[in-house]
Write a protein that holds these residues in place. Structure first.
Motif, PDB file in Angstrom:
ATOM      1  N   ASN A   1      14.186  14.495 -23.806  1.00  0.00           N
ATOM      2  CA  ASN A   1      14.802  15.550 -22.986  1.00  0.00           C
ATOM      3  C   ASN A   1      13.899  15.976 -21.838  1.00  0.00           C
ATOM      4  O   ASN A   1      13.682  17.151 -21.565  1.00  0.00           O
ATOM      5  N   GLN A   2      13.340  14.941 -21.175  1.00  0.00           N
ATOM      6  CA  GLN A   2      12.543  15.124 -19.950  1.00  0.00           C
ATOM      7  C   GLN A   2      11.210  15.843 -20.154  1.00  0.00           C
ATOM      8  O   GLN A   2      10.646  16.393 -19.202  1.00  0.00           O
TER       9      GLN A   2
ATOM     10  N   HIS B   1       8.781  20.503  -9.539  1.00  0.00           N
ATOM     11  CA  HIS B   1       9.033  21.952  -9.448  1.00  0.00           C
ATOM     12  C   HIS B   1       7.990  22.733 -10.257  1.00  0.00           C
ATOM     13  O   HIS B   1       7.513  23.785  -9.829  1.00  0.00           O
TER      14      HIS B   1
ATOM     15  N   LEU C   1      11.692  15.384 -10.757  1.00  0.00           N
ATOM     16  CA  LEU C   1      11.976  16.606  -9.992  1.00  0.00           C
ATOM     17  C   LEU C   1      11.564  17.843 -10.781  1.00  0.00           C
ATOM     18  O   LEU C   1      10.980  18.781 -10.230  1.00  0.00           O
ATOM     19  N   LYS C   2      11.846  17.810 -12.090  1.00  0.00           N
ATOM     20  CA  LYS C   2      11.469  18.928 -12.958  1.00  0.00           C
ATOM     21  C   LYS C   2       9.958  19.141 -12.934  1.00  0.00           C
ATOM     22  O   LYS C   2       9.462  20.271 -12.809  1.00  0.00           O
TER      23      LYS C   2
ATOM     24  N   TYR D   1      11.998  16.962  -3.188  1.00  0.00           N
ATOM     25  CA  TYR D   1      12.992  15.894  -3.139  1.00  0.00           C
ATOM     26  C   TYR D   1      12.404  14.538  -3.486  1.00  0.00           C
ATOM     27  O   TYR D   1      11.219  14.289  -3.239  1.00  0.00           O
TER      28      TYR D   1
ATOM     29  N   TYR E   1      12.023   8.235 -12.494  1.00  0.00           N
ATOM     30  CA  TYR E   1      12.870   8.938 -13.474  1.00  0.00           C
ATOM     31  C   TYR E   1      13.235  10.259 -12.803  1.00  0.00           C
ATOM     32  O   TYR E   1      12.608  11.289 -13.021  1.00  0.00           O
ATOM     33  N   ASP E   2      14.279  10.190 -11.982  1.00  0.00           N
ATOM     34  CA  ASP E   2      14.567  11.271 -11.037  1.00  0.00           C
ATOM     35  C   ASP E   2      14.581  12.673 -11.658  1.00  0.00           C
ATOM     36  O   ASP E   2      13.880  13.575 -11.188  1.00  0.00           O
ATOM     37  N   ALA E   3      15.372  12.840 -12.692  1.00  0.00           N
ATOM     38  CA  ALA E   3      15.565  14.190 -13.245  1.00  0.00           C
ATOM     39  C   ALA E   3      14.245  14.770 -13.751  1.00  0.00           C
ATOM     40  O   ALA E   3      13.883  15.910 -13.440  1.00  0.00           O
ATOM     41  N   MET E   4      13.494  13.947 -14.492  1.00  0.00           N
ATOM     42  CA  MET E   4      12.233  14.439 -15.032  1.00  0.00           C
ATOM     43  C   MET E   4      11.186  14.609 -13.932  1.00  0.00           C
ATOM     44  O   MET E   4      10.386  15.553 -13.945  1.00  0.00           O
TER      45      MET E   4
ATOM     46  N   TRP F   1      16.051   5.055 -22.094  1.00  0.00           N
ATOM     47  CA  TRP F   1      15.847   4.702 -20.687  1.00  0.00           C
ATOM     48  C   TRP F   1      14.516   3.975 -20.519  1.00  0.00           C
ATOM     49  O   TRP F   1      13.499   4.384 -21.076  1.00  0.00           O
TER      50      TRP F   1
ATOM     51  N   GLU G   1      17.925  12.862 -24.806  1.00  0.00           N
ATOM     52  CA  GLU G   1      17.709  11.938 -23.692  1.00  0.00           C
ATOM     53  C   GLU G   1      16.303  11.377 -23.861  1.00  0.00           C
ATOM     54  O   GLU G   1      15.317  12.113 -23.790  1.00  0.00           O
TER      55      GLU G   1
END
Lengths: 80, 140, 140, 80
Positions: free
Chosen positions: D55-56, C63, C59-60, C7, C54-57, D6, D70
């Motif tokens: 894209n992350q 994981h 968390l990825k 998290y 950069y929350d999404a990246m 971003w 992205e």
């Protein structure tokens, strides 16, 4: 002279009590004590090893015991 | 406030209390080791454990270990709490907590502390199984 | 129950909750690293810190790190919680918690996790001092 | 083609906003994007380094950008 020996862990189970009273000649050493203990309780022969603490420090075999010493049987430790 | 907290207790140990103790504004790295009781040892199902302890000598040795760590590592505070008496699965047997400016020292001191405790501190673990019991380390 | 808890939170992190999460009857060794905000960095007094993320990246990547650790070490559960937003001295920035049957794996995986997080996860720390601010690592 | 980029950490401070709109030719690469960013904001020249995530995932300079990607500016990270 009579010594009161604290027994911990498996030593307490072998002796069947938390303290053991032992008669030793004056100026006896830790080695003398261990020999007597081993003779009294054959269970000690089945341990990997054990040590004697005198006044809360591990003592070597040559250490001479004195009246008033705090003496304990220390089997292999397994805390944590 | 002192910089070491050394106890042997006959009641539950608290991870949160350990962290609160070591927390210090100078520290950025905090390492906590928690030894908990697991259900399986040497392929036997453990039902409970009894910790026997030579309290006076154990505390003395734990203080000695803590002092050695303060000499060897740049650490801020150290906590060593060990449980005694009867405990069950998932209970905490021991907590070691170390704070330091940097994490290197916190990790190293915490690891050294638990290794030293297991080697030097006069505490004994008797495991109870369905079909008997065993004093760990004592017999071949 | 899953075996990883990952998290990024805009609220206080709890060491106790982290320990409760990793606690497992199969585990005997539990290692927790807590990164807390210290009052001094690079000889400057820190007043507060702002974590951008950069929350999404992030968390990825967290994981991914956790999955790598499950492959590399014999561990039971892993938790990685990182704070974002404005934090103050003594607040928790990050908690890594790992449980394992034996402590070797718990210590090694916990250490590897925090090192990897600091190297790979897109989170940025801005320190505020009496006389300005600084994005850590960004400029020479 | 217009891309929305971003901006995180110090990049947000340099740009003065969390997103940056940039016009690039079709089939532009990450290297082209960086060149343009560096020309628009001299602050990026003062960074140790920075990378671009597409894209992350961290993308290398040769990566070709596509509509709908992205895209983010990733200054040196400092979490933990």
């Amino acid at each position: 002279m009579e010594y009161s020996i604290w027994c911990f862990g498996i030593a307490r189970d072998i002796v069947g009590a938390p303290r053991l009273l032992i008669q030793l000649d004056t100026s006896s050493s830790v080695a003398d004590l261990k020999e007597k203990i081993n003779r009294m309780y054959e269970g000690f022969g089945q341990l990997k090893t054990y040590r004697i603490a005198v006044n809360q420090n591990i003592a070597d075999d040559q250490t001479i015991l004195s009246a008033g010493d705090e003496i304990a049987i220390i089997p292999p430790v397994s805390g944590g | 406030m002192t910089n070491k907290s050394i106890y042997i207790k006959n009641e539950s140990l608290s991870v949160d209390a350990a962290y609160q103790y070591i927390l210090d504004e100078r520290s950025g790295g905090n390492c906590i080791f928690v030894g908990s009781i697991r259900d399986l040892n040497m392929k036997k199902t453990v039902r409970s454990i009894d910790f026997d302890c030579y309290d006076a000598m154990a505390l003395k040795e734990m203080h000695k270990i803590a002092d050695e760590l303060f000499s060897a590592y740049e650490i801020t505070r150290i906590l060593m709490h060990h449980r005694k008496g009867l405990v069950k699965i998932k209970d905490i047997a021991v907590i070691i907590a170390v704070s330091a400016i940097h994490r290197d020292a916190a990790f190293a001191a915490c690891r050294t502390a638990i290794d030293a405790l297991k080697k030097r501190v006069p505490i004994w673990k008797k495991e109870f199984y369905q079909d008997g019991h065993y004093w760990i380390n004592s017999t071949p």
